[in-house]
Write a protein that holds these residues in place. Sequence first.
Motif, PDB file in Angstrom:
ATOM      1  N   GLU A   2       0.817  -1.216   0.000  1.00 43.66           N
ATOM      2  CA  GLU A   2       0.000   0.000   0.000  1.00 43.66           C
ATOM      3  C   GLU A   2       0.848   1.262   0.000  1.00 43.66           C
ATOM      4  O   GLU A   2       0.343   2.360  -0.260  1.00 43.66           O
ATOM      5  N   TYR A   3       2.151   1.144   0.300  1.00 41.32           N
ATOM      6  CA  TYR A   3       3.038   2.316   0.325  1.00 41.32           C
ATOM      7  C   TYR A   3       3.900   2.415  -0.931  1.00 41.32           C
ATOM      8  O   TYR A   3       4.752   3.302  -1.016  1.00 41.32           O
ATOM      9  N   ARG A   4       3.710   1.539  -1.904  1.00 42.27           N
ATOM     10  CA  ARG A   4       4.622   1.495  -3.048  1.00 42.27           C
ATOM     11  C   ARG A   4       4.565   2.770  -3.881  1.00 42.27           C
ATOM     12  O   ARG A   4       5.593   3.301  -4.282  1.00 42.27           O
ATOM     13  N   GLN A   5       3.339   3.261  -4.158  1.00 43.16           N
ATOM     14  CA  GLN A   5       3.248   4.472  -4.955  1.00 43.16           C
ATOM     15  C   GLN A   5       3.838   5.662  -4.216  1.00 43.16           C
ATOM     16  O   GLN A   5       4.520   6.501  -4.810  1.00 43.16           O
ATOM     17  N   THR A   6       3.598   5.740  -2.897  1.00 39.53           N
ATOM     18  CA  THR A   6       4.153   6.845  -2.112  1.00 39.53           C
ATOM     19  C   THR A   6       5.672   6.817  -2.128  1.00 39.53           C
ATOM     20  O   THR A   6       6.330   7.856  -2.320  1.00 39.53           O
ATOM     21  N   ILE A   7       6.249   5.646  -1.927  1.00 39.50           N
ATOM     22  CA  ILE A   7       7.706   5.527  -1.914  1.00 39.50           C
ATOM     23  C   ILE A   7       8.264   5.776  -3.313  1.00 39.50           C
ATOM     24  O   ILE A   7       9.335   6.392  -3.469  1.00 39.50           O
ATOM     25  N   THR A   8       7.557   5.314  -4.323  1.00 30.67           N
ATOM     26  CA  THR A   8       7.980   5.621  -5.698  1.00 30.67           C
ATOM     27  C   THR A   8       8.009   7.119  -5.931  1.00 30.67           C
ATOM     28  O   THR A   8       8.925   7.649  -6.578  1.00 30.67           O
ATOM     29  N   ASN A   9       7.015   7.825  -5.404  1.00 31.22           N
ATOM     30  CA  ASN A   9       6.990   9.283  -5.544  1.00 31.22           C
ATOM     31  C   ASN A   9       8.187   9.939  -4.863  1.00 31.22           C
ATOM     32  O   ASN A   9       8.737  10.924  -5.366  1.00 31.22           O
ATOM     33  N   ILE A  10       8.607   9.376  -3.724  1.00 27.81           N
ATOM     34  CA  ILE A  10       9.778   9.931  -3.014  1.00 27.81           C
ATOM     35  C   ILE A  10      11.038   9.739  -3.857  1.00 27.81           C
ATOM     36  O   ILE A  10      11.867  10.657  -3.989  1.00 27.81           O
ATOM     37  N   ILE A  11      11.190   8.546  -4.425  1.00 25.61           N
ATOM     38  CA  ILE A  11      12.374   8.285  -5.259  1.00 25.61           C
ATOM     39  C   ILE A  11      12.362   9.184  -6.495  1.00 25.61           C
ATOM     40  O   ILE A  11      13.395   9.735  -6.903  1.00 25.61           O
ATOM     41  N   CYS A  12      11.189   9.355  -7.098  1.00 22.36           N
ATOM     42  CA  CYS A  12      11.089  10.251  -8.260  1.00 22.36           C
ATOM     43  C   CYS A  12      11.408  11.687  -7.860  1.00 22.36           C
ATOM     44  O   CYS A  12      12.039  12.428  -8.634  1.00 22.36           O
ATOM     45  N   ALA A  13      10.968  12.084  -6.681  1.00 18.89           N
ATOM     46  CA  ALA A  13      11.257  13.447  -6.217  1.00 18.89           C
ATOM     47  C   ALA A  13      12.764  13.645  -6.062  1.00 18.89           C
ATOM     48  O   ALA A  13      13.286  14.726  -6.375  1.00 18.89           O
ATOM     49  N   TYR A  14      13.458  12.608  -5.607  1.00 18.53           N
ATOM     50  CA  TYR A  14      14.921  12.722  -5.505  1.00 18.53           C
ATOM     51  C   TYR A  14      15.545  12.898  -6.889  1.00 18.53           C
ATOM     52  O   TYR A  14      16.450  13.728  -7.069  1.00 18.53           O
ATOM     53  N   LEU A  15      15.066  12.140  -7.863  1.00 19.67           N
ATOM     54  CA  LEU A  15      15.617  12.266  -9.212  1.00 19.67           C
ATOM     55  C   LEU A  15      15.280  13.613  -9.835  1.00 19.67           C
ATOM     56  O   LEU A  15      16.003  14.093 -10.713  1.00 19.67           O
ATOM     57  N   ARG A  16      14.191  14.228  -9.388  1.00 19.73           N
ATOM     58  CA  ARG A  16      13.846  15.553  -9.901  1.00 19.73           C
ATOM     59  C   ARG A  16      14.679  16.664  -9.280  1.00 19.73           C
ATOM     60  O   ARG A  16      14.818  17.745  -9.865  1.00 19.73           O
ATOM     61  N   MET A  17      15.228  16.398  -8.102  1.00 16.75           N
ATOM     62  CA  MET A  17      16.020  17.428  -7.439  1.00 16.75           C
ATOM     63  C   MET A  17      17.373  17.572  -8.111  1.00 16.75           C
ATOM     64  O   MET A  17      17.995  16.589  -8.506  1.00 16.75           O
ATOM     65  N   ALA A  18      17.818  18.812  -8.245  1.00 20.43           N
ATOM     66  CA  ALA A  18      19.135  19.070  -8.826  1.00 20.43           C
ATOM     67  C   ALA A  18      20.202  18.786  -7.782  1.00 20.43           C
ATOM     68  O   ALA A  18      20.057  19.138  -6.607  1.00 20.43           O
ATOM     69  N   SER A  19      21.283  18.125  -8.182  1.00 18.13           N
ATOM     70  CA  SER A  19      22.379  17.877  -7.252  1.00 18.13           C
ATOM     71  C   SER A  19      23.192  19.149  -7.051  1.00 18.13           C
ATOM     72  O   SER A  19      23.006  20.157  -7.722  1.00 18.13           O
ATOM     73  N   SER A  20      24.107  19.069  -6.104  1.00 13.17           N
ATOM     74  CA  SER A  20      24.912  20.250  -5.781  1.00 13.17           C
ATOM     75  C   SER A  20      25.796  20.688  -6.935  1.00 13.17           C
ATOM     76  O   SER A  20      26.248  21.823  -6.990  1.00 13.17           O
ATOM     77  N   SER A  21      26.021  19.786  -7.894  1.00 14.52           N
ATOM     78  CA  SER A  21      26.909  20.118  -9.015  1.00 14.52           C
ATOM     79  C   SER A  21      26.149  20.425 -10.288  1.00 14.52           C
ATOM     80  O   SER A  21      26.714  20.468 -11.358  1.00 14.52           O
ATOM     81  N   THR A  22      24.834  20.625 -10.174  1.00 11.28           N
ATOM     82  CA  THR A  22      24.046  20.922 -11.369  1.00 11.28           C
ATOM     83  C   THR A  22      23.415  22.288 -11.248  1.00 11.28           C
ATOM     84  O   THR A  22      23.318  22.878 -10.181  1.00 11.28           O
ATOM     85  N   ASN A  23      22.943  22.772 -12.375  1.00 14.13           N
ATOM     86  CA  ASN A  23      22.336  24.095 -12.449  1.00 14.13           C
ATOM     87  C   ASN A  23      20.825  23.945 -12.556  1.00 14.13           C
ATOM     88  O   ASN A  23      20.314  23.261 -13.437  1.00 14.13           O
ATOM     89  N   ASP A  24      20.076  24.559 -11.653  1.00 14.11           N
ATOM     90  CA  ASP A  24      18.624  24.405 -11.613  1.00 14.11           C
ATOM     91  C   ASP A  24      17.917  25.675 -12.070  1.00 14.11           C
ATOM     92  O   ASP A  24      16.835  25.989 -11.612  1.00 14.11           O
ATOM     93  N   THR A  25      18.509  26.413 -12.960  1.00 10.73           N
ATOM     94  CA  THR A  25      17.890  27.658 -13.420  1.00 10.73           C
ATOM     95  C   THR A  25      17.116  27.482 -14.712  1.00 10.73           C
ATOM     96  O   THR A  25      16.572  28.427 -15.246  1.00 10.73           O
ATOM     97  N   GLN A  26      17.050  26.263 -15.198  1.00 10.58           N
ATOM     98  CA  GLN A  26      16.411  26.020 -16.479  1.00 10.58           C
ATOM     99  C   GLN A  26      14.902  26.150 -16.350  1.00 10.58           C
ATOM    100  O   GLN A  26      14.302  25.652 -15.409  1.00 10.58           O
ATOM    101  N   LYS A  27      14.273  26.806 -17.296  1.00 15.86           N
ATOM    102  CA  LYS A  27      12.841  26.988 -17.278  1.00 15.86           C
ATOM    103  C   LYS A  27      12.192  26.038 -18.268  1.00 15.86           C
ATOM    104  O   LYS A  27      12.840  25.466 -19.121  1.00 15.86           O
ATOM    105  N   GLU A  28      10.875  25.909 -18.151  1.00 12.11           N
ATOM    106  CA  GLU A  28      10.142  24.984 -19.026  1.00 12.11           C
ATOM    107  C   GLU A  28      10.268  25.417 -20.474  1.00 12.11           C
ATOM    108  O   GLU A  28      10.109  26.575 -20.820  1.00 12.11           O
TER     109      GLU A  28
END
Length: 545
Positions: free
Chosen positions: A177-203
């Motif tokens: 029952e927690y699989r989708q929630t945990i999947t969302n957390i992992i996806c959120a991590y992949l969406r976050m920019a790392s300290s060595s990347t630039n997050d100023t890009q717009k859509e």
Amino acid sequence: MAIALVSYSAFSKKEKIIDWIKNAEHDAILFALGVMILMVCLTRAPERSHSNEIRIISWSWFVLGFFVVAASTWIATSWLLAEAADGQRIEAIRTGLTIGAGTGGAMALIISARRQWLGERSHLHDMAVSRNNLKDAQEKRVTELQANASDQISSESPAARLSGLYTLERLAQNNPEYRQTITNIICAYLRMASSSTNDTQKEGQNSDFFPAISQEEREVRLTAQEILSNHLRPIQENDSKSYWPNISLDLSRANLVDFNLDGCELNKLTCRNANFQGSSSFRRAKIEFADFSHSTFSQSAHFEQSKFSQIATFDSTNFEGGCHFESAIFSDKTSFSRSRFSRSADFTDSSFRGSANFSLSKMRGSAQFYRCKFNQGADFGAAHLNRLAVFQECVFGGYTTFGSATFREGADFESSRFLEVTSFKGSVFGSDALFSGVSFLKYSSFKNMKVKFFGVFEGSKFNRTSFNDSRFGCTVNFSRSHFSGDVNLSAIKCGWPPMLEGAEVTKSNGQRWPNEWVVVWDKEDLGHFEKAPDISSKVAEKEER
């Protein structure tokens, strides 16, 4: 009811009152049974209104029961004494007391049964409470572990992030029952920019280069991606229970490295503005809904034999490397509008069961649409194809337009079939336009079409067509073609006269032909073309010169 039975039995046998008294124990049992039924109705009555609610019996019911026992004893004894002979009075008293004792015993039995029933209900209630408490404890434990793992993946330490990811994977595996929630957390991590990347890009503003990712961050992201892909494949070699069904991924704006979803099945995949670094692969994937709008693939993108059950959107997607959609199936609407293909785009044997939109797309490399099926037609309006575009043996089932499309090195539509209205109005061919053996079953328009060299329609079939103001740098070849319905070839502009040798025409109103040719009717409504006599001599003179 029991009293009535006793009365009936006594009055029917007045002459044998002594025998009746001796057998009165039987009637006493009937009387007790009637009282017991009455008490059951009384004791069950409080809980009729709410079947799930247990109500306490008021003391007034016990008082009433006492009076019922006393009254039944008194009535039975008085009646028996009145009917009994002088020598049988003791026996009558004994029988009356027996009736009262039976009534009291019946009440005691009812109270005991109710106590047993309440005990069972209480036990079931305790078991339910215990289960709920256990579930609450498990949920609390899972929540705590999930929170701790979430804290770990946000740590600056790569080892802590890896530990958090594996903890989340274990929680999801053991708690469906927690699989989708945990999947969302992992996806959120992949969406976050790392300290060595630039997050100023717009859509809609993906850069042509990809920001550098450290080796440690690369390993963590590869692990997160591997966790997702490992649990989205229905067929696992070692563990068939590791598949997580009905999962959706939201990877919008994510930086993905060598992303691989080969053979995976998922409900929804959202990758808007995602950056795919390295080679990306979705071979044999089954995706219900997919959105890759404004995403960028730095190297090759593989979608061979993939299946999209619902809408698939690739609008404004940049394919910097080659893209492969061989044998892919698009079951619903598909859009590649304004997409850019820097290298080859291969859609060989693909099936577009809904509408296909490639309008305003730019294909700098070769475009392969060999044996494609467009069940609901296709829109290539204003598309730019820089290399030879191959549409051989395609089937276009709905309205199809290549209006204002540009084929810089020409296009090959050999043996294709257009089942509905087709338009090449205003299209430009930088080389040859090859339409040999093509069938146009409905109206086709080539108005204002421009072909730099040759237009080849040899062996094609036209059912109502117009080439009004079309231009061919050299000539256009209609040899062995067949025309029916309204046809307008009179305004074609060529360097050399059009070629109509062996072509046939079915007679119809509104047919206009080049001045260099005349129709000779072999039958009433079927004819062939021959060169006009005066034009033939001029052509021969021109060839001699």
